[in-house]
Design a protein around this motif. Structure first.
Motif, PDB file in Angstrom:
ATOM      1  N   GLU A   1       0.756  -1.081  -0.008  1.00 40.91           N
ATOM      2  CA  GLU A   1      -0.062  -0.071  -0.027  1.00 40.91           C
ATOM      3  C   GLU A   1       1.024   1.330   0.237  1.00 40.91           C
ATOM      4  N   GLU A   2       2.177   1.100   0.090  1.00 41.45           N
ATOM      5  CA  GLU A   2       3.098   2.458   0.083  1.00 41.45           C
ATOM      6  C   GLU A   2       3.200   3.066  -1.164  1.00 41.45           C
ATOM      7  N   PHE A   3       2.696   2.222  -2.418  1.00 36.86           N
ATOM      8  CA  PHE A   3       2.517   3.072  -3.620  1.00 36.86           C
ATOM      9  C   PHE A   3       1.423   3.621  -4.007  1.00 36.86           C
ATOM     10  N   VAL A   4       1.189   4.872  -2.932  1.00 39.45           N
ATOM     11  CA  VAL A   4       0.233   5.457  -2.743  1.00 39.45           C
ATOM     12  C   VAL A   4      -0.134   6.185  -4.203  1.00 39.45           C
ATOM     13  N   ASN A   5       0.741   6.666  -4.831  1.00 43.77           N
ATOM     14  CA  ASN A   5       0.474   7.239  -6.130  1.00 43.77           C
ATOM     15  C   ASN A   5       0.211   6.397  -7.526  1.00 43.77           C
ATOM     16  N   LEU A   6       0.354   4.871  -7.315  1.00 47.48           N
ATOM     17  CA  LEU A   6       0.260   4.079  -8.364  1.00 47.48           C
ATOM     18  C   LEU A   6      -1.023   4.416  -9.258  1.00 47.48           C
ATOM     19  N   GLU A   7      -1.025   4.381 -10.620  1.00 50.27           N
ATOM     20  CA  GLU A   7      -2.184   4.543 -11.448  1.00 50.27           C
ATOM     21  C   GLU A   7      -2.338   3.413 -12.492  1.00 50.27           C
TER      22      GLU A   7
ATOM     23  N   ASN B   1      -4.892 -10.714  -2.483  1.00 53.13           N
ATOM     24  CA  ASN B   1      -3.814 -10.388  -1.787  1.00 53.13           C
ATOM     25  C   ASN B   1      -3.377  -9.098  -2.292  1.00 53.13           C
ATOM     26  N   LEU B   2      -4.094  -8.398  -3.386  1.00 54.30           N
ATOM     27  CA  LEU B   2      -3.627  -7.177  -3.776  1.00 54.30           C
ATOM     28  C   LEU B   2      -3.773  -6.015  -2.720  1.00 54.30           C
ATOM     29  N   PRO B   3      -2.745  -5.329  -2.736  1.00 58.54           N
ATOM     30  CA  PRO B   3      -2.880  -4.117  -1.472  1.00 58.54           C
ATOM     31  C   PRO B   3      -3.669  -3.115  -1.988  1.00 58.54           C
ATOM     32  N   ARG B   4      -4.281  -2.354  -1.102  1.00 65.45           N
ATOM     33  CA  ARG B   4      -5.369  -1.115  -1.291  1.00 65.45           C
ATOM     34  C   ARG B   4      -4.539  -0.254  -1.992  1.00 65.45           C
ATOM     35  N   LEU B   5      -5.027   0.210  -3.405  1.00 69.81           N
ATOM     36  CA  LEU B   5      -4.096   0.979  -4.192  1.00 69.81           C
ATOM     37  C   LEU B   5      -5.336   2.170  -4.687  1.00 69.81           C
ATOM     38  N   GLY B   6      -5.639   3.325  -3.882  1.00 70.67           N
ATOM     39  CA  GLY B   6      -6.727   4.222  -4.105  1.00 70.67           C
ATOM     40  C   GLY B   6      -6.725   4.949  -5.364  1.00 70.67           C
ATOM     41  N   LYS B   7      -5.422   5.005  -6.064  1.00 65.15           N
ATOM     42  CA  LYS B   7      -5.264   5.747  -7.328  1.00 65.15           C
ATOM     43  C   LYS B   7      -5.077   5.174  -8.708  1.00 65.15           C
ATOM     44  N   LEU B   8      -5.215   3.757  -8.369  1.00 62.20           N
ATOM     45  CA  LEU B   8      -4.939   2.779  -9.544  1.00 62.20           C
ATOM     46  C   LEU B   8      -6.278   2.795 -10.600  1.00 62.20           C
TER      47      LEU B   8
ATOM     48  N   LYS C   1     -10.480  -2.413  -2.656  1.00 67.03           N
ATOM     49  CA  LYS C   1      -9.244  -2.173  -2.637  1.00 67.03           C
ATOM     50  C   LYS C   1      -8.455  -1.249  -3.719  1.00 67.03           C
ATOM     51  N   LEU C   2      -9.408  -1.135  -5.026  1.00 68.07           N
ATOM     52  CA  LEU C   2      -9.249  -0.459  -6.125  1.00 68.07           C
ATOM     53  C   LEU C   2     -10.344   0.434  -6.462  1.00 68.07           C
TER      54      LEU C   2
END
Length: 151
Positions: free
Chosen positions: A42-48, A62-69, A89-90
Motif C-alpha cells: 500500500e506504500e505505492f500511494v500514487n500508483l495509477e 492479496n492485492l494491496p489497497r491502491l486508491g489511485k490505481l 481495494k481499487l
C-alpha cells in the motif's frame, strides 16, 4: 551488489525507489508467492498503472489497497473468481484486463458492477466468453451499475 537476504534487498529497494512517487509499475512474468507479489504494498500511494501479466495469480485477494490505481493488467494468470475485493481495494479502477484467465461463469463478473469508474473490461480468451449470452449479461451488469436498468 550482493545482499545477504531478500528482505534486506527489498528494504534497500524501497529506500532508493521512493515508492510514493511511482505512478506505473510493470511486474510481468515475475512469480507470485502464494498469491502475493513481494514488495507490492500500500506504500505505492500514487500508483495509477499496474501490470501483473503472467505472474501465476490464482486470485486478487492479496492485492494491496491502491486508491489511485486506474489501470490493472492481470492477463494470463489463473484467476477464477473472487473479484469482489477489487471495488474495496481499487475504487478508482477504470480499465481491467482479465484476458487469458480461468473465468468460466458469468456470475463471477457480477462484483465488477461495484467498480463505479470501470470503463473497459477485457475478457479475451476467458471461458466465460464462450457462453451464448455473456455479452448481454455483462452489459446488464454495467447498465445496472449505472442505474440504467428499467429505463
Amino acid at each position: 551488489m550482493g545482499y545477504c537476504s531478500r528482505r534486506r534487498a527489498n528494504e534497500e529497494w524501497k529506500n532508493t525507489a521512493c515508492v510514493d512517487k511511482v505512478r506505473e509499475l510493470v511486474l510481468d512474468n515475475c512469480r507470485s508467492n502464494e498469491g502475493k507479489i513481494e514488495g507490492l504494498t500500500e506504500e505505492f500511494v500514487n500508483l495509477e498503472f499496474l501490470s501483473l501479466i503472467n505472474v501465476g495469480l490464482l486470485s486478487v485477494s492479496n492485492l494491496p489497497r491502491l486508491g489511485k490505481l486506474k489501470k490493472l493488467e492481470l492477463s494470463d494468470n489463473r484467476i477464477s473468481g473472487g473479484l469482489d475485493v477489487l471495488a474495496e481495494k481499487l475504487p478508482n479502477l477504470t480499465h481491467l484486463n482479465l484476458s487469458g484467465n480461468k473465468l468460466k461463469d458469468i456470475s463471477t463478473l457480477e462484483p465488477l458492477k461495484k467498480l463505479d469508474s470501470l470503463k473497459s473490461l477485457d475478457l479475451f480468451n476467458c471461458e466465460v466468453t464462450n457462453l451464448n449470452d455473456y455479452r448481454e449479461r455483462a452489459l446488464h451488469y454495467h447498465a445496472e451499475r449505472r442505474g440504467d436498468v428499467g429505463r
